[in-house]
Enzyme design. Structure first.
Site, short mmCIF file in Angstrom:
data_model
loop_
_atom_site.label_atom_id
_atom_site.label_comp_id
_atom_site.label_asym_id
_atom_site.label_seq_id
_atom_site.Cartn_x
_atom_site.Cartn_y
_atom_site.Cartn_z
N MET A 1 24.74 8.15 0.44
CA MET A 1 24.67 9.47 1.05
C MET A 1 25.05 9.42 2.53
SD MET A 1 24.34 12.56 0.57
CE MET A 1 23.41 13.14 -0.85
N PHE B 1 -11.14 -7.15 14.23
CA PHE B 1 -10.09 -7.61 13.33
C PHE B 1 -9.73 -6.52 12.32
CE2 PHE B 1 -8.75 -9.88 9.40
CZ PHE B 1 -7.53 -10.31 9.89
N GLN B 2 -8.46 -6.20 12.24
CA GLN B 2 -7.93 -5.18 11.33
C GLN B 2 -8.54 -3.80 11.55
OE1 GLN B 2 -8.01 -6.89 7.33
NE2 GLN B 2 -5.97 -7.69 7.71
N LYS C 1 -17.41 -0.56 6.65
CA LYS C 1 -17.90 -1.57 5.72
C LYS C 1 -19.42 -1.48 5.54
CE LYS C 1 -16.81 -6.32 4.48
NZ LYS C 1 -16.13 -7.56 4.88
N GLU D 1 0.81 -1.22 0.00
CA GLU D 1 0.00 0.00 0.00
C GLU D 1 0.85 1.27 0.00
OE1 GLU D 1 -0.55 -2.59 1.93
OE2 GLU D 1 -2.64 -3.22 1.71
C1 LIG Z 1 13.13 5.35 4.43
C2 LIG Z 1 14.46 5.96 4.66
N1 LIG Z 1 15.34 5.39 5.49
C3 LIG Z 1 16.56 5.93 5.67
C4 LIG Z 1 16.91 7.09 5.04
C5 LIG Z 1 18.28 7.72 5.27
N2 LIG Z 1 19.05 7.76 4.04
C6 LIG Z 1 19.13 8.85 3.26
S1 LIG Z 1 20.03 8.63 1.90
C7 LIG Z 1 20.40 7.06 2.33
C8 LIG Z 1 21.30 6.20 1.49
C9 LIG Z 1 20.66 5.84 0.21
O1 LIG Z 1 21.43 4.85 -0.38
P1 LIG Z 1 21.16 4.39 -1.86
O2 LIG Z 1 19.72 4.14 -2.07
O3 LIG Z 1 22.05 3.27 -2.19
O4 LIG Z 1 21.51 5.67 -2.70
P2 LIG Z 1 22.91 6.44 -2.86
O5 LIG Z 1 22.97 7.49 -1.78
O6 LIG Z 1 24.00 5.45 -2.72
O7 LIG Z 1 22.84 7.05 -4.19
C10 LIG Z 1 19.82 6.73 3.55
C11 LIG Z 1 19.97 5.44 4.23
C12 LIG Z 1 15.94 7.66 4.19
N3 LIG Z 1 16.16 8.80 3.55
N4 LIG Z 1 14.75 7.08 4.01
#
Ligand SMILES: Cc1ncc(C[n+]2csc(CCOP(=O)(O)OP(=O)(O)O)c2C)c(N)n1
Lengths: 194, 580
Positions: B495, B131-132, B181, B69
């Site tokens: 990042m 439920f749910q 529902k 979802e």
């Molecule tokens: C749902 C979620 N969890 C954690 C983060 C923290 N976060 C930001 S960028 C990143 C790394 C992303 O890695 P990747 O998808 O491999 O992309 P890259 O930066 O290597 O291009 C993380 C863990 C986030 N933005 N969103």
């Protein structure tokens, strides 16, 4: 500088409004000191009275966010000087000690208290006023055994308000008339204010 | 799909008497009336009556069965962002509803119009831990522009009319309608549908104050070093043309937030680039040099402003926004121009003088040159053996001519995509800006393709983010969605690793990430795919992906420890931006 602000909010009478409004405060970790909500003089519209201790700057931002809520018609904020406000308080005291040691008569006069229930074992007094006064009365009762105490939320009348009846009519229109577009007190950037 | 004239299959036009129909049927009839033709959803117990009605209405709707979802919500966002229409989502109660929360939060912070329907337990079971059963109204209240629980079918016409009006008008946002529902199955007299145009407690557009427009114009006319910074407000207000006329008359350099990207063509002479943490050097540095800062439809996010007490302190600030609560929220406006910029920009344009600001623009060019030498050239024309993310984006630019829709996920690749992708058409860049939701990219791209079926849609994803929602390959397979999936694989949560590299002494705490064989994975879903590891095959591979009919996945292995520059380190001022 932080001080007490009384925020008045007119909302549609709808399930869930209290939580939508209180969320705005809790999300910013702002404590609500008093919250009163009851039907306003206009049918179908609720009036909230919320008291918080905050800076004017924060209060202004909050007002805009409150007004942004779809079911909110209008929000105002006022300092204590700009309103007439009252808080109800009830005190339950043991009849024995209080009638023995204190002249109930004197009590009523001095603190503007009113006995609203007199039972064999306890008396319930009521005051309507400001919290400083009720605090004094609590102190006074302490030695005689205050059994229970409750304070009602603040309700406030805004000194320079002309009420909400006429304003609602403007809200019913798609565009409010120009002359309703006045400036809010202390806010030269009021969006449009009814 | 048939064209939509609000005639439900059940509608017997010969019988004029108002017929009793079910709540579910009313919902679908109203969706038709609202011009909805695409629904993203996932069925379950509490919404089964709606799905049952949908069985008869399948000709009217393209219902996309997602695999989670959350992805229905993101797909609806992608759909809305490229089409300007309202995205529609169906999901069941409980876990179905809670799975929507991330998508709602993302749509809320990025102002995306969306109406989500969640099923709910029977009204008489509310509050019994049935439920749910989840209290979805309270759970979603902070992440919806409006929400409402329908317990009686009679409410459906009015509530849905409000829902669509609220989602789309003013500053758009997500609306959630929870339908018990019993209301879905209840038969009632459907007396017809009236779209909503006015709600007394809701002012989508604040009244424009002429005085503020005049003050703003006077300030712009006095300015020697004006800078315009713009956001998604231009796109949401469909004010691209009005915006161009404004900056062109005033000779105003304009820089964008990543949500404003594509509102102004990349090669427009007054486009001076991207703002914020990984934005361009010139607009960041010169934010602290301009004399008048004109913000249009943007909200001074902290990723844009950096350290606030050192942000544009020398400048007078004009802020144009439809949402009054944005004014003064982060940056104090000297002149607040409330209103829809579609209306206020032409008023301003009329009042401002025709100007060039040549010397001031030259300053941008000079700084651009410095950035080119230190960062851009290294990224786009690398001399290293490993591939850079930038050169991949450059190849896309060369092969698509700025015409495609680029959907990015979150991370380094997102910043690189936003920095380097070229656009000559609005509503072409889809990314999760405010929430920074990893996993957004793939489902949003599905929605984007459905919202812009005649355009090439490229999802640029990281190896990490792709794995957050890769189950949507199933949706792509089943619905044969012609999507180009580009994974820039650096084998890291790039990042986060970059921050560890720059600010935490390279202590790479849980940022190396292993991945499955993406090519094999794609083929398990019957999606053509390829992997590229060296420069000599890059262009041909991107070419092949673009030429391919149907979905395609291309994995490009890029440098493992490349960093994105420039960068405004957190807590620093925008003018302290680092080039390396
Ligand atoms: C749902 C979620 N969890 C954690 C983060 C923290 N976060 C930001 S960028 C990143 C790394 C992303 O890695 P990747 O998808 O491999 O992309 P890259 O930066 O290597 O291009 C993380 C863990 C986030 N933005 N969103």
């Amino acid at each position: 500088m932080k001080k007490d602000f009384t925020i008045t909010v007119y909302t549609e009478d709808r399930v869930g409004m209290v939580s939508r409004i209180s969320n705005i405060f809790s999300r910013r970790k702002i404590n609500i000191e008093y919250l009163n909500t009851a039907p306003s003089e206009v049918e179908g519209i609720h009036r909230f009275t919320i008291v918080i201790n905050e800076s004017l700057e924060v209060v202004r931002k909050l007002l805009r966010i409150i007004e942004k809520q779809v079911d909110v018609l209008k929000a105002y904020s006022n300092t204590d000087e700009e309103i007439i406000w009252q808080e109800v308080a009830l005190y339950k005291v043991s009849s024995e000690t209080i009638t023995e040691k204190v002249k109930v008569e004197r009590l009523l006069n001095e603190y503007g208290a009113r006995a609203v229930a007199i039972r064999k074992d306890y008396i319930v007094f009521e005051t309507t006023g400001h919290s400083e006064e009720s605090k004094k009365l609590i102190k006074f009762f302490e030695p005689y055994g205050l059994i229970e105490f409750v304070r009602g939320a603040r309700v406030a009348i805004i000194k320079n308000s002309h009420g909400f009846h006429e304003k609602v009519k403007e809200f019913e229109k798609k565009q409010p008339t120009e002359n309703f577009e006045t400036t809010e007190v202390e806010d030269d950037k009021a969006v449009f204010s009814l | 799909m048939d064209t939509l004239t609000a005639k439900s299959p059940e509608d017997k036009t010969t019988d004029k008497k108002a017929e009793k129909i079910s709540g579910s049927q009313a919902i679908l009839d109203i969706l038709i009336r609202e011009g909805v033709d695409t629904i993203f959803g996932y069925p379950g117990g509490a919404i089964m009556p709606v799905y049952d009605a949908l069985y008869n209405y399948h000709k009217y709707f393209n219902h996309i069965l997602v695999r989670h979802e959350q992805c229905a919500a993101h797909a609806a966002q992608g759909y809305a962002r490229v089409s300007g229409k309202t995205g529609v989502v169906f999901s069941t109660s409980g876990p179905g509803a809670t799975n929507l929360v991330t998508g709602l939060a993302d749509a809320m912070i990025d102002s995306t119009p969306m109406v989500c329907f969640t099923g709910q337990v029977f009204a008489h079971l509310l509050g019994t831990d049935a439920f749910q059963e989840t209290d979805v109204i309270n759970v979603t209240s902070p992440v919806t522009k409006w929400n409402y629980q329908i317990t009686n079918a009679e409410e459906i016409p009015e509530v849905l009319a409000k829902a669509f009006f609220i989602a789309k008008s003013g500053r758009p946002g997500p609306v959630l309608i929870d339908v018990t529902k019993n209301a879905q199955t209840q038969l009632f007299d459907f007396k017809g549908y009236e779209p909503c145009e006015h709600i007394r407690s809701y002012r989508p557009k604040p009244l424009i104050r002429k005085k503020f427009v005049e003050d703003a114009a006077a300030m712009i006319n006095e300015a020697k070093k004006p800078l315009v910074i713009f956001g998604q407000g231009i796109i949401l207000g469909k004010a691209e043309k009005e915006f161009r006329e404004f900056i062109e008359k005033g000779g105003l350099p304009a820089a964008w937030t990543i949500l404003g990207l594509s509102a102004l063509p990349s090669d427009h002479p007054l486009n001076v680039g991207m703002l914020g943490m990984h934005g361009n050097y010139a607009p960041n540095v010169l934010t602290n040099d301009c004399d008048v800062l004109i913000a249009v439809g943007m909200r001074f996010d902290d990723r844009v402003t950096g350290r606030l007490d050192k942000y544009a302190k020398q400048a007078r600030v004009i802020h144009l926004d439809i949402d009054p609560s944005e004014i003064d929220k982060n940056v104090k406006a000297d002149v607040p121009v409330w209103g829809d910029c579609k209306d206020t920009l032409p008023m301003l344009t009329k009042l401002i003088h025709k100007k060039e600001h040549a010397a001031w623009l030259k300053k941008f060019r000079e700084l651009q040159k410095q950035e080119f030498e230190k960062c851009i050239n290294v990224e786009l024309n690398p001399t290293t053996e490993v591939l850079t993310m930038g050169e991949v984006v450059k190849v896309i630019n060369e092969l698509t001519d700025g015409k495609s829709v680029i959907v990015s996920d979150v991370g380094q690749h997102q910043m690189v995509a936003c920095r380097y992708a070229k656009f000559n058409q609005s509503m072409s860049n889809v990314t999760s800006g405010g929430l920074g939701t990893m996993g957004f990219g793939l489902p949003a791209a599905i929605g984007a393709k459905l919202g812009a079926p005649n355009r090439t849609v490229i999802a640029i994803l990281g190896d990490g983010g792709f794995q957050m929602t890769l189950q949507e390959l199933g949706t792509i397979m089943q619905n044969k969605i012609d999507l180009k999936i580009l994974i820039l694989n650096n084998h890291f949560l790039g990042m986060v690793r970059q921050w560890q590299d720059l600010f935490m002494e390279k202590r790479y705490s849980f940022t190396d990430i292993e991945s499955p064989d993406f090519v094999a994975l794609a083929s398990a879903y019957n999606i053509d795919s390829k992997r590229v590891e060296s420069r000599e095959f890059l262009k041909a591979a991107v070419q092949e992906m673009l030429k391919h009919k149907g979905p395609y996945l291309l994995e490009v292995k890029v440098g493992k420890e490349n960093n994105v520059f420039p960068m405004v380190p957190q807590g620093c001022s925008v003018s302290e931006i680092r080039l390396s």
